[in-house]
Design an enzyme around this catalytic site. Sequence first.
Site, PDB file in Angstrom:
ATOM      1  N   ASP A  14      11.743  -6.413   7.143  1.00 23.20           N
ATOM      2  CA  ASP A  14      11.346  -6.271   8.549  1.00 23.20           C
ATOM      3  C   ASP A  14      10.008  -6.968   8.788  1.00 23.20           C
ATOM      4  OD1 ASP A  14      13.559  -4.767   9.192  1.00 23.20           O
ATOM      5  OD2 ASP A  14      12.507  -2.833   9.166  1.00 23.20           O
ATOM      6  N   GLY A  42      20.892   0.112   6.149  1.00 27.05           N
ATOM      7  CA  GLY A  42      21.345   0.754   4.909  1.00 27.05           C
ATOM      8  C   GLY A  42      20.166   1.207   4.070  1.00 27.05           C
ATOM      9  N   GLU A 142      26.160  -3.243   9.400  1.00 30.23           N
ATOM     10  CA  GLU A 142      25.234  -4.370   9.294  1.00 30.23           C
ATOM     11  C   GLU A 142      25.614  -5.346   8.174  1.00 30.23           C
ATOM     12  OE1 GLU A 142      20.960  -3.931  11.166  1.00 30.23           O
ATOM     13  OE2 GLU A 142      20.914  -3.361   9.075  1.00 30.23           O
ATOM     14  N   THR A 250      11.655   2.768  16.107  1.00 28.28           N
ATOM     15  CA  THR A 250      12.495   1.877  15.290  1.00 28.28           C
ATOM     16  C   THR A 250      12.895   2.623  14.008  1.00 28.28           C
ATOM     17  OG1 THR A 250      10.985   0.141  16.007  1.00 28.28           O
ATOM     18  CG2 THR A 250      12.697  -0.474  14.415  1.00 28.28           C
ATOM     19  N   ASP A 254      18.135   5.770  11.656  1.00 24.47           N
ATOM     20  CA  ASP A 254      18.252   5.703  10.194  1.00 24.47           C
ATOM     21  C   ASP A 254      17.670   6.972   9.559  1.00 24.47           C
ATOM     22  OD1 ASP A 254      19.302   3.194  10.569  1.00 24.47           O
ATOM     23  OD2 ASP A 254      17.369   2.196  10.312  1.00 24.47           O
ATOM     24  N   GLY A 289       6.573   1.587  11.802  1.00 24.52           N
ATOM     25  CA  GLY A 289       7.369   0.975  10.730  1.00 24.52           C
ATOM     26  C   GLY A 289       8.676   1.721  10.501  1.00 24.52           C
TER      27      GLY A 289
HETATM   28  P1  ATP Z   1      17.201   3.244  16.401  1.00 24.71           P
HETATM   29  O1  ATP Z   1      18.258   2.235  16.763  1.00 24.71           O
HETATM   30  O2  ATP Z   1      15.891   3.022  17.122  1.00 24.71           O
HETATM   31  O3  ATP Z   1      17.054   3.464  14.949  1.00 24.71           O
HETATM   32  P2  ATP Z   1      19.097   5.094  17.435  1.00 24.71           P
HETATM   33  O4  ATP Z   1      19.346   4.588  18.827  1.00 24.71           O
HETATM   34  O5  ATP Z   1      20.113   4.814  16.402  1.00 24.71           O
HETATM   35  O6  ATP Z   1      17.673   4.651  16.951  1.00 24.71           O
HETATM   36  P3  ATP Z   1      18.340   7.588  18.594  1.00 24.71           P
HETATM   37  O7  ATP Z   1      19.483   8.251  19.250  1.00 24.71           O
HETATM   38  O8  ATP Z   1      17.355   6.875  19.448  1.00 24.71           O
HETATM   39  O9  ATP Z   1      18.909   6.661  17.448  1.00 24.71           O
HETATM   40  O10 ATP Z   1      17.518   8.642  17.736  1.00 24.71           O
HETATM   41  C1  ATP Z   1      18.042   9.258  16.576  1.00 24.71           C
HETATM   42  C2  ATP Z   1      17.422  10.620  16.414  1.00 24.71           C
HETATM   43  O11 ATP Z   1      16.007  10.463  16.217  1.00 24.71           O
HETATM   44  C3  ATP Z   1      17.566  11.547  17.605  1.00 24.71           C
HETATM   45  O12 ATP Z   1      18.816  12.212  17.586  1.00 24.71           O
HETATM   46  C4  ATP Z   1      16.375  12.466  17.392  1.00 24.71           C
HETATM   47  O13 ATP Z   1      16.659  13.428  16.393  1.00 24.71           O
HETATM   48  C5  ATP Z   1      15.314  11.518  16.835  1.00 24.71           C
HETATM   49  N1  ATP Z   1      14.445  10.964  17.882  1.00 24.71           N
HETATM   50  C6  ATP Z   1      14.568   9.773  18.500  1.00 24.71           C
HETATM   51  N2  ATP Z   1      13.600   9.596  19.413  1.00 24.71           N
HETATM   52  C7  ATP Z   1      12.837  10.705  19.378  1.00 24.71           C
HETATM   53  C8  ATP Z   1      11.685  11.170  20.091  1.00 24.71           C
HETATM   54  N3  ATP Z   1      11.104  10.421  21.024  1.00 24.71           N
HETATM   55  N4  ATP Z   1      11.182  12.389  19.791  1.00 24.71           N
HETATM   56  C9  ATP Z   1      11.759  13.161  18.830  1.00 24.71           C
HETATM   57  N5  ATP Z   1      12.837  12.795  18.119  1.00 24.71           N
HETATM   58  C10 ATP Z   1      13.384  11.592  18.389  1.00 24.71           C
HETATM   59  O1  RIB Z   2      17.428   0.561  12.448  1.00 25.29           O
HETATM   60  C1  RIB Z   2      16.280  -0.205  12.233  1.00 25.29           C
HETATM   61  C2  RIB Z   2      16.609  -1.408  11.404  1.00 25.29           C
HETATM   62  O2  RIB Z   2      17.460  -2.240  12.141  1.00 25.29           O
HETATM   63  C3  RIB Z   2      15.406  -2.238  11.064  1.00 25.29           C
HETATM   64  O3  RIB Z   2      14.831  -1.851   9.823  1.00 25.29           O
HETATM   65  C4  RIB Z   2      15.928  -3.649  11.073  1.00 25.29           C
HETATM   66  O4  RIB Z   2      15.984  -4.174   9.775  1.00 25.29           O
HETATM   67  C5  RIB Z   2      17.306  -3.571  11.711  1.00 25.29           C
HETATM   68  O5  RIB Z   2      18.308  -3.813  10.816  1.00 25.29           O
END
Ligand code: ATP
Ligand code: RIB
Length: 308
Positions: A14, A42, A142, A250, A254, A289
């Site tokens: 990243d 992953g 991915e 971000t 995961d 991060g």
């Molecule tokens: P990303 O793609 O950024 O990794 P995502 O879209 O796959 O995230 P989200 O639904 O945004 O996943 O978030 C996953 C989980 O992280 C949520 O179900 C919650 O438990 C936690 N989370 C996300 N944002 C917040 C927040 N602002 N405050 C507290 N918990 C959060």
């Molecule tokens: O979910 C976050 C990840 O998506 C980052 O670490 C980036 O590598 C992308 O694959």
Amino acid sequence: MGKKVAVFGSFVVDLMARAAHLPKPGETVKGSVFKLGAGGKGFNQGIAAHKAGADVAMITKMGRDSFADVALKAMDELSFSKEHLLYNEEVGTGSAIIMVDEKTSQNQIIIVPGACSTITAEEVDALRPLLEECEYVLLQLEVNQDANERLVDLAVACGCKVILNTAPYQPVSDEFLSKVYMVTPNEVEAEMMTGVPVDGLEAAKKAAKVFYDKGVKVVIITLGGRGVFLSENGREEILPAFQVNAVDTTGAGDAFNGGLLTGLAEGMDLWTAARFANALAALSVQKIGTTPSMPTRKEVDDFLAQHN
Ligand code: ATP
Ligand code: RIB
């Protein structure tokens, strides 16, 4: 420690920059922070589970280059076994360019998967002894999808349950989905996969029904700062997220998936495992991060004790 589990998925480096706003097309913006670190959905999920105390085998593929060293260093620092790492002698390790808006914490990502999208059928087949030992295998979308498809067939043959984090979205076949035990899309992916805009509990139930009709057994839809929709054996509810000050979401998905895998491997029921995963994700969004923001088990346990 719970039962043995595996994570099969991407590793990329990243390259993350934060700025006061995200650039518009053609615009250059001066940033405030740059970080280079281990990433890929992953790898992030594997690290999250390992740091949370799971007995997890990490299966990913990288090149023979300095970007691969980023993974090896991170794994050495965390005493995370490198036994199931795969290498491509010609194709380089993948990378992701991540831009984060420091005001809203929104991000934009371009990922170039590189070596992790070159996993071969032979490499998947060689995982049979490992999968025979595992209770669950967690995968994402991915890496090259033919490898995911072969892995799912093998996992089913080995009696290992597949958890599919449907990120980043790409169309998958109904046959592939029918072999998946649990799906964990976010709202956007859930809508793209089911055609149902997930804007509340009733809509989430409708989306879950589409997954059930395709043969999936358990449906989880993550809802960002609102929490997570859980659906299992007719019980369907939204479990709220913990209220925290998010600086970088971000990898929140995961963190959640790694936590969920850990909880399930320890025999927690779905609701308890999802609460554990919510806590893990809530801790991760408070740091900048992806892999560096994954909390330790002690941090998760302390957080849960404070939020009882
Ligand atoms: P990303 O793609 O950024 O990794 P995502 O879209 O796959 O995230 P989200 O639904 O945004 O996943 O978030 C996953 C989980 O992280 C949520 O179900 C919650 O438990 C936690 N989370 C996300 N944002 C917040 C927040 N602002 N405050 C507290 N918990 C959060
Ligand atoms: O979910 C976050 C990840 O998506 C980052 O670490 C980036 O590598 C992308 O694959």
